[in-house]
Scaffold this motif. Sequence first.
Motif, PDB file in Angstrom:
ATOM      1  N   VAL A 140       0.855  -1.185   0.000  1.00 27.11           N
ATOM      2  CA  VAL A 140       0.000   0.000   0.000  1.00 27.11           C
ATOM      3  C   VAL A 140       0.892   1.237   0.000  1.00 27.11           C
ATOM      4  O   VAL A 140       1.967   1.239   0.605  1.00 27.11           O
ATOM      5  CB  VAL A 140      -0.951   0.029   1.217  1.00 27.11           C
ATOM      6  N   PRO A 141       0.482   2.313  -0.675  1.00 32.46           N
ATOM      7  CA  PRO A 141       1.302   3.537  -0.698  1.00 32.46           C
ATOM      8  C   PRO A 141       1.159   4.324   0.605  1.00 32.46           C
ATOM      9  O   PRO A 141       0.093   4.360   1.218  1.00 32.46           O
ATOM     10  CB  PRO A 141       0.730   4.326  -1.878  1.00 32.46           C
ATOM     11  N   VAL A 142       2.239   4.967   1.002  1.00 34.28           N
ATOM     12  CA  VAL A 142       2.263   5.824   2.191  1.00 34.28           C
ATOM     13  C   VAL A 142       2.796   7.191   1.769  1.00 34.28           C
ATOM     14  O   VAL A 142       3.822   7.275   1.076  1.00 34.28           O
ATOM     15  CB  VAL A 142       3.143   5.236   3.304  1.00 34.28           C
ATOM     16  N   THR A 143       2.087   8.250   2.169  1.00 36.24           N
ATOM     17  CA  THR A 143       2.501   9.620   1.870  1.00 36.24           C
ATOM     18  C   THR A 143       2.858  10.328   3.164  1.00 36.24           C
ATOM     19  O   THR A 143       2.100  10.254   4.136  1.00 36.24           O
ATOM     20  CB  THR A 143       1.387  10.388   1.148  1.00 36.24           C
ATOM     21  N   VAL A 144       4.004  11.000   3.170  1.00 35.30           N
ATOM     22  CA  VAL A 144       4.455  11.745   4.342  1.00 35.30           C
ATOM     23  C   VAL A 144       4.469  13.226   3.976  1.00 35.30           C
ATOM     24  O   VAL A 144       5.014  13.619   2.939  1.00 35.30           O
ATOM     25  CB  VAL A 144       5.852  11.292   4.804  1.00 35.30           C
ATOM     26  N   THR A 145       3.854  14.052   4.827  1.00 37.39           N
ATOM     27  CA  THR A 145       3.804  15.492   4.588  1.00 37.39           C
ATOM     28  C   THR A 145       4.471  16.241   5.735  1.00 37.39           C
ATOM     29  O   THR A 145       4.530  15.749   6.864  1.00 37.39           O
ATOM     30  CB  THR A 145       2.360  15.986   4.450  1.00 37.39           C
ATOM     31  N   GLU A 146       4.961  17.426   5.405  1.00 39.35           N
ATOM     32  CA  GLU A 146       5.571  18.310   6.392  1.00 39.35           C
ATOM     33  C   GLU A 146       4.818  19.631   6.344  1.00 39.35           C
ATOM     34  O   GLU A 146       4.866  20.342   5.340  1.00 39.35           O
ATOM     35  CB  GLU A 146       7.050  18.520   6.059  1.00 39.35           C
TER      36      GLU A 146
ATOM     37  N   ALA B  69       6.318   2.755  -0.453  1.00 41.58           N
ATOM     38  CA  ALA B  69       5.436   1.593  -0.554  1.00 41.58           C
ATOM     39  C   ALA B  69       5.628   0.736   0.678  1.00 41.58           C
ATOM     40  O   ALA B  69       6.745   0.285   0.965  1.00 41.58           O
ATOM     41  CB  ALA B  69       5.740   0.800  -1.823  1.00 41.58           C
ATOM     42  N   ALA B  70       4.554   0.522   1.414  1.00 43.40           N
ATOM     43  CA  ALA B  70       4.606  -0.266   2.648  1.00 43.40           C
ATOM     44  C   ALA B  70       3.986  -1.632   2.408  1.00 43.40           C
ATOM     45  O   ALA B  70       2.950  -1.747   1.740  1.00 43.40           O
ATOM     46  CB  ALA B  70       3.883   0.459   3.776  1.00 43.40           C
ATOM     47  N   VAL B  71       4.609  -2.640   2.954  1.00 45.56           N
ATOM     48  CA  VAL B  71       4.054  -3.997   2.929  1.00 45.56           C
ATOM     49  C   VAL B  71       3.257  -4.192   4.209  1.00 45.56           C
ATOM     50  O   VAL B  71       3.774  -3.963   5.312  1.00 45.56           O
ATOM     51  CB  VAL B  71       5.172  -5.045   2.816  1.00 45.56           C
ATOM     52  N   VAL B  72       1.999  -4.590   4.070  1.00 51.19           N
ATOM     53  CA  VAL B  72       1.126  -4.744   5.230  1.00 51.19           C
ATOM     54  C   VAL B  72       1.758  -5.696   6.239  1.00 51.19           C
ATOM     55  O   VAL B  72       2.161  -6.804   5.901  1.00 51.19           O
ATOM     56  CB  VAL B  72      -0.264  -5.255   4.804  1.00 51.19           C
ATOM     57  N   GLY B  73       1.870  -5.190   7.468  1.00 48.83           N
ATOM     58  CA  GLY B  73       2.409  -6.001   8.548  1.00 48.83           C
ATOM     59  C   GLY B  73       3.907  -5.931   8.705  1.00 48.83           C
ATOM     60  O   GLY B  73       4.448  -6.514   9.650  1.00 48.83           O
ATOM     61  N   GLN B  74       4.605  -5.211   7.807  1.00 48.62           N
ATOM     62  CA  GLN B  74       6.061  -5.125   7.889  1.00 48.62           C
ATOM     63  C   GLN B  74       6.492  -3.684   8.120  1.00 48.62           C
ATOM     64  O   GLN B  74       5.944  -2.761   7.507  1.00 48.62           O
ATOM     65  CB  GLN B  74       6.708  -5.660   6.609  1.00 48.62           C
ATOM     66  N   PRO B  75       7.495  -3.438   8.990  1.00 47.38           N
ATOM     67  CA  PRO B  75       7.945  -2.069   9.267  1.00 47.38           C
ATOM     68  C   PRO B  75       8.524  -1.407   8.024  1.00 47.38           C
ATOM     69  O   PRO B  75       9.104  -2.061   7.156  1.00 47.38           O
ATOM     70  CB  PRO B  75       9.015  -2.257  10.351  1.00 47.38           C
ATOM     71  N   LEU B  76       8.368  -0.079   7.969  1.00 45.32           N
ATOM     72  CA  LEU B  76       8.886   0.722   6.872  1.00 45.32           C
ATOM     73  C   LEU B  76       9.623   1.922   7.453  1.00 45.32           C
ATOM     74  O   LEU B  76       9.135   2.558   8.395  1.00 45.32           O
ATOM     75  CB  LEU B  76       7.739   1.203   5.975  1.00 45.32           C
TER      76      LEU B  76
END
Length: 666
Positions: free
Chosen positions: A209-215, A224-231
Amino acid sequence: MIAHLTFSPLLPWPVIATLAVLTLLPCLLALATRRRGGLLRLAGFAVLAITLAGPRWTENTTQKLPDVALVLVDQSASMDLGTRHEMADRALAALQASAGQTDATRLIVADIPPVTSGGTQILPALHQALANIQPDQLAGIIAITDGEISDAAGLPRDTPFSALLTASGPETDRELRLDNAPSFGLVGQTVSLRLTVFDHGADDAGTIVPVTVTEDGQPVATAAAVVGQPLSVGLPIHHAGPVVIAASTPPLAGAVSAINDQAAFTLTGIHKRLNVLLVSGSPNQGERAWRLLLKSDPAVQLVHFTILRLPGEPIDADPRDVALVPFPVRELFETDIGRFDLIILDQFNASDLLPAEYLANIAAYVQNGGALLTEVGPEFAGPESLAGSPLGPVLPAIPTAPGTVTQNFSPTITPLGARHPVTASFAGQTLKPWERMEAATPAPGSRVLMTGADNLPLLILGNAGKGRTGILLSDQLWLWTRGGAHAGPALPLLRRVVHWFLHEPALEAEALTATITHDRLTIDRRTLDPSYPGDATVTFPDGRTKTLPLTQTAPGRFTSTLPVQASTGVWKVSESGRTAYAVASPENPEEYQDLAATASAVRGIARNIVWLGRNPTPALGPLLSPRHAVQITGSSSLPLLPPLPTLLVALLLITAAWWRENGASS
């Protein structure tokens, strides 16, 4: 009525037991050897033992007690989702109606209150309620909840427990959890943010799943994060001060809520060390004060040079014995000038101390974003003034008549200075006098924060290109460091001036900030505009907006507050083209980790699991186990064997046994 046999012994039980054993053994021996009178002796001692035991026939009159059903209603934050409270209220009303149809069952209702940590905890409310219930009346424990119970393993197993779950069945929920959110970072470096995406109730481990980080609302990273795995995501620190970091992921299809699809926190950028270059044009009384003031600030790394003689000045000694540390002019003002955050020129003039090209380099340094503070004395009004050098265009003032003013005066904070964060804290104070200052005219756009003799400018701050510049039009600041009659706020004033040059957010004259503490959003607007106030627009985490008027609380400072209630996420505040962000974090973060209604926590513990979306009005009876508890209201007791007659009978039997045994032997 209940009738039963009881005993009221005439002697203590140990005594009766000892007598019984001592008499039983000879009787058994006599029976074993077939001696005459053995049965009579056994019967006599048996009657004696029974008489001493005091048998009585007791009859109790009783009253049936109602069974008690304990109902625990979940009031935690996760119950605020959707129609969970409505389901809970409907189910509770059905249980109360069912209990009201008969006197055989009494309903006790208690809340499971929200807590500040640890998720939903049922045991404290359960133990408190059980303290007022007789154990033999407790027919069952019923919890109306979404099933997200963190301490379900501690529920009692000897009492029927039922879970009424506020959903139609098992739900799904996506959670973005911050595993490691840094609270600060060094400006110019990168910190690591660790997060994990969980899909609760869904069998999609390994999905990307995609992850967006904003400031502060602006995207700075995607991953891109894998469900259940640290990123891990790298976050560059661009400037000092607080910044709101938010990470979000698209919602899971069919998920019960999107509240925890994002997570936010405040990251504060800090400078490791602030490099300050102090150059004194000649030895002077204020030189030591500058060094002490700057060295006392742990955030400042000071490089200080004092020019002891002019470059062409003749000397009568070997230069190797005079210049122990050569003045590195080229390194400081050509090759390494960019590594300094602030340059301070103390009583400096343009009389051959620095070549014109190096003064031009300092001016270019300021224009490109550097910072320059000058403290001037009588040299500023002389023919070799810095105002007439290539540095003049970036100075915030130029000398004017009458030049040097020699008289006692007390520095005064101007009305503008009372609004500016650098000097606002000193407004209204009676400051100790100085003895000399330089007359000057402020440059256009400069700000006079302090005045001195004859209301002449004393401290001026301004901007030049992308940089900042300031001037202290007196060489008498050192008087405040002497103590006694001249003691003054030299250190706090200088520290605030220096950190303003270094763009500390708290010292910005025009600023908008937003903070959230104790479930309340506080908006703080600082401005030098005397025609203010205005209104601020607040954007809620769910997109709703609200306009708030700002009220003046101090010169140049306007505030407003707003309750944030249970809304979590990033709040945006806009005003006059400025934007500020604040993070509302849940009081109990574990409560929001998994928002899906589930039976997994109570499976194997609950005797009954009812999904209220399928059965909204459950009946009370099937959830309980009748206890048939009674209360004794009266009692009567009669002796079965009157002591005196029975003792006589026992004595006669024992005597008959003795007579028969002796008669046989004769």
